[in-house]
Scaffold this motif. Structure first.
Motif, PDB file in Angstrom:
ATOM      1  N   ALA A 232       0.860  -1.190   0.000  1.00 56.49           N
ATOM      2  CA  ALA A 232       0.000   0.000   0.000  1.00 56.49           C
ATOM      3  C   ALA A 232       0.891   1.233   0.000  1.00 56.49           C
ATOM      4  CB  ALA A 232      -0.921  -0.007   1.215  1.00 56.49           C
ATOM      5  N   PRO A 233       1.622   1.494  -1.096  1.00 55.92           N
ATOM      6  CA  PRO A 233       2.616   2.573  -1.107  1.00 55.92           C
ATOM      7  C   PRO A 233       2.038   3.956  -0.877  1.00 55.92           C
ATOM      8  CG  PRO A 233       2.253   1.705  -3.323  1.00 55.92           C
ATOM      9  CD  PRO A 233       1.582   0.768  -2.383  1.00 55.92           C
ATOM     10  N   THR A 234       0.872   4.256  -1.445  1.00 51.27           N
ATOM     11  CA  THR A 234       0.324   5.605  -1.298  1.00 51.27           C
ATOM     12  C   THR A 234      -0.166   5.895   0.107  1.00 51.27           C
ATOM     13  OG1 THR A 234      -1.845   4.846  -2.075  1.00 51.27           O
ATOM     14  CG2 THR A 234      -0.331   5.732  -3.732  1.00 51.27           C
ATOM     15  N   ALA A 235      -0.359   4.851   0.905  1.00 49.81           N
ATOM     16  CA  ALA A 235      -0.764   5.075   2.298  1.00 49.81           C
ATOM     17  C   ALA A 235       0.393   5.610   3.128  1.00 49.81           C
ATOM     18  CB  ALA A 235      -1.280   3.769   2.905  1.00 49.81           C
ATOM     19  N   LEU A 236       1.614   5.496   2.611  1.00 50.37           N
ATOM     20  CA  LEU A 236       2.799   5.961   3.335  1.00 50.37           C
ATOM     21  C   LEU A 236       3.355   7.254   2.757  1.00 50.37           C
ATOM     22  CD1 LEU A 236       4.930   5.373   5.511  1.00 50.37           C
ATOM     23  CD2 LEU A 236       6.160   3.984   3.821  1.00 50.37           C
ATOM     24  N   TYR A 237       3.367   7.363   1.430  1.00 49.79           N
ATOM     25  CA  TYR A 237       3.995   8.537   0.809  1.00 49.79           C
ATOM     26  C   TYR A 237       3.347   8.863  -0.529  1.00 49.79           C
ATOM     27  CZ  TYR A 237       7.596  11.635  -1.085  1.00 49.79           C
ATOM     28  OH  TYR A 237       8.263  12.703  -1.611  1.00 49.79           O
ATOM     29  N   GLU A 238       2.964  10.128  -0.704  1.00 52.11           N
ATOM     30  CA  GLU A 238       2.373  10.575  -1.960  1.00 52.11           C
ATOM     31  C   GLU A 238       3.116  11.778  -2.524  1.00 52.11           C
ATOM     32  OE1 GLU A 238      -2.101  10.165  -2.338  1.00 52.11           O
ATOM     33  OE2 GLU A 238      -1.924  10.385  -0.162  1.00 52.11           O
ATOM     34  N   ALA A 244      11.994   5.031  -3.279  1.00 50.69           N
ATOM     35  CA  ALA A 244      11.239   3.776  -3.257  1.00 50.69           C
ATOM     36  C   ALA A 244      10.433   3.715  -1.966  1.00 50.69           C
ATOM     37  CB  ALA A 244      12.194   2.593  -3.344  1.00 50.69           C
ATOM     38  N   VAL A 245       9.244   3.166  -2.046  1.00 51.77           N
ATOM     39  CA  VAL A 245       8.374   3.064  -0.876  1.00 51.77           C
ATOM     40  C   VAL A 245       8.069   1.595  -0.598  1.00 51.77           C
ATOM     41  CG1 VAL A 245       6.146   3.666   0.137  1.00 51.77           C
ATOM     42  CG2 VAL A 245       7.329   5.311  -1.332  1.00 51.77           C
ATOM     43  N   ALA A 246       8.381   1.146   0.584  1.00 49.95           N
ATOM     44  CA  ALA A 246       8.048  -0.212   1.019  1.00 49.95           C
ATOM     45  C   ALA A 246       7.032  -0.100   2.145  1.00 49.95           C
ATOM     46  CB  ALA A 246       9.294  -0.949   1.499  1.00 49.95           C
ATOM     47  N   ASN A 247       5.807  -0.418   1.850  1.00 53.46           N
ATOM     48  CA  ASN A 247       4.741  -0.345   2.847  1.00 53.46           C
ATOM     49  C   ASN A 247       3.862  -1.578   2.720  1.00 53.46           C
ATOM     50  OD1 ASN A 247       3.420   0.942   4.998  1.00 53.46           O
ATOM     51  ND2 ASN A 247       1.867   1.792   3.632  1.00 53.46           N
ATOM     52  N   PRO A 248       4.399  -2.738   3.119  1.00 45.70           N
ATOM     53  CA  PRO A 248       3.653  -3.988   2.947  1.00 45.70           C
ATOM     54  C   PRO A 248       2.442  -4.058   3.869  1.00 45.70           C
ATOM     55  CG  PRO A 248       5.615  -4.366   4.257  1.00 45.70           C
ATOM     56  CD  PRO A 248       5.700  -2.947   3.760  1.00 45.70           C
TER      57      PRO A 248
END
Length: 286
Positions: A232-238, A244-248
């Protein structure tokens, strides 16, 4: 009556799009879709096509795959009516399996001070049966479903809600006796796929010398070791930065961090889990 039900009944699309419920709940909805479509289908190919669509709808949820494959493989003939009957039996057995797994876990946490995270209907049922002294709940980001869990438990239990970041330290402050978590999938080697944060909580439990119990129906044991981790990358950074975004949403917890895997078949060790996985592989042959 059918026209009214048809407007609200579950479908392949609603099963695929649902991000509010756990895998056990969704597996029952998938079986309801298969039951309804089998009642409408004119031939085996039609109902088999619906089963394949449902299998593709939630590929990361082993319990959906296992329960659908069992229903299809146990239909006593290649006919829609046989699938409808098998699906009805599958729905009843699925509900009972979750209750039985909860009862096994409840025996281990009865009257204790318990910590949990995320949202699991089986964990909730175990807590209701065990009547713990108090419950510590992590907020469970991304999604924050732990907040709703805490609110629902507060009507009957002494509940403390904490952040994911503070959870490890709060185990001692809370004076917890045990940790209990659900599982989206149990891999054939005993590792547990569950909401992100489970691995850290299990490590913290070991550090505090607390047992970490996993509770799930045996139908959540995956036929294979392949793991698909949703992000859920956009839940962490927009933002616009090139990062790179790691938001498993999920992660894998090693088997040796879990004290017991509590299922409707009792507590299972790694060899037991491997045997169940082999049986689930056989259901694919339909």
């Amino acid at each position: 009556m059918w026209r009214s039900y048809d407007r609200v009944r579950p479908t392949v699309k609603t099963v695929a799009a649902d991000d509010e419920h756990g895998s056990a709940w969704l597996s029952v909805r998938a079986l309801e879709v298969l039951r309804d479509e089998a009642a409408l289908a004119e031939d085996w190919d039609g109902v088999a096509g619906v089963a394949r669509e449902l299998l593709a709808a939630r590929p990361s949820m082993a319990v959906v795959e296992n329960r659908l494959n069992r229903v299809m493989s146990e239909a006593d003939e290649h006919a829609p009516g046989a699938v409808e009957r098998s699906a009805r039996e599958g729905i009843a057995s699925a509900v009972e399996a979750d209750r039985a797994a909860a009862a096994v876990a409840a025996d281990r946490i009865d009257g204790a001070r318990i910590c949990t995270l995320s949202r699991s209907g089986t964990v909730r049922a175990a807590l209701e049966l065990a009547d713990p002294e108090a419950v510590l709940v992590a907020e469970s980001r991304p999604g924050g479903e732990g907040i709703g869990v805490a609110e629902s438990l507060a009507t009957r239990h002494d509940v403390t809600l904490t952040s994911d970041a503070a959870l490890a330290g709060q185990l001692a402050e809370f004076d917890a006796d045990a940790v209990i978590v659900g599982a989206d999938t149990i891999l054939p080697d005993g590792r547990v796929l569950n909401k992100v944060g489970t691995y850290g909580l299990a490590l913290a439990a070991v550090a505090h010398d607390l047992p970490c119990y996993v509770v799930a129906a045996a139908d959540k044991i995956a036929p294979e070791t392949d793991v698909e981790i949703e992000q859920a990358p956009t839940a962490l950074y927009e933002g616009d930065a090139d990062i790179a975004v790691a938001n498993p949403l999920f992660e894998v917890t090693p088997a040796d961090l879990c004290a017991d895997v509590c299922t409707d078949r009792g507590t299972l060790d790694e060899a037991d889990v491997a045997d169940v996985a082999a049986r689930h592989r056989s259901f694919r042959e339909w």
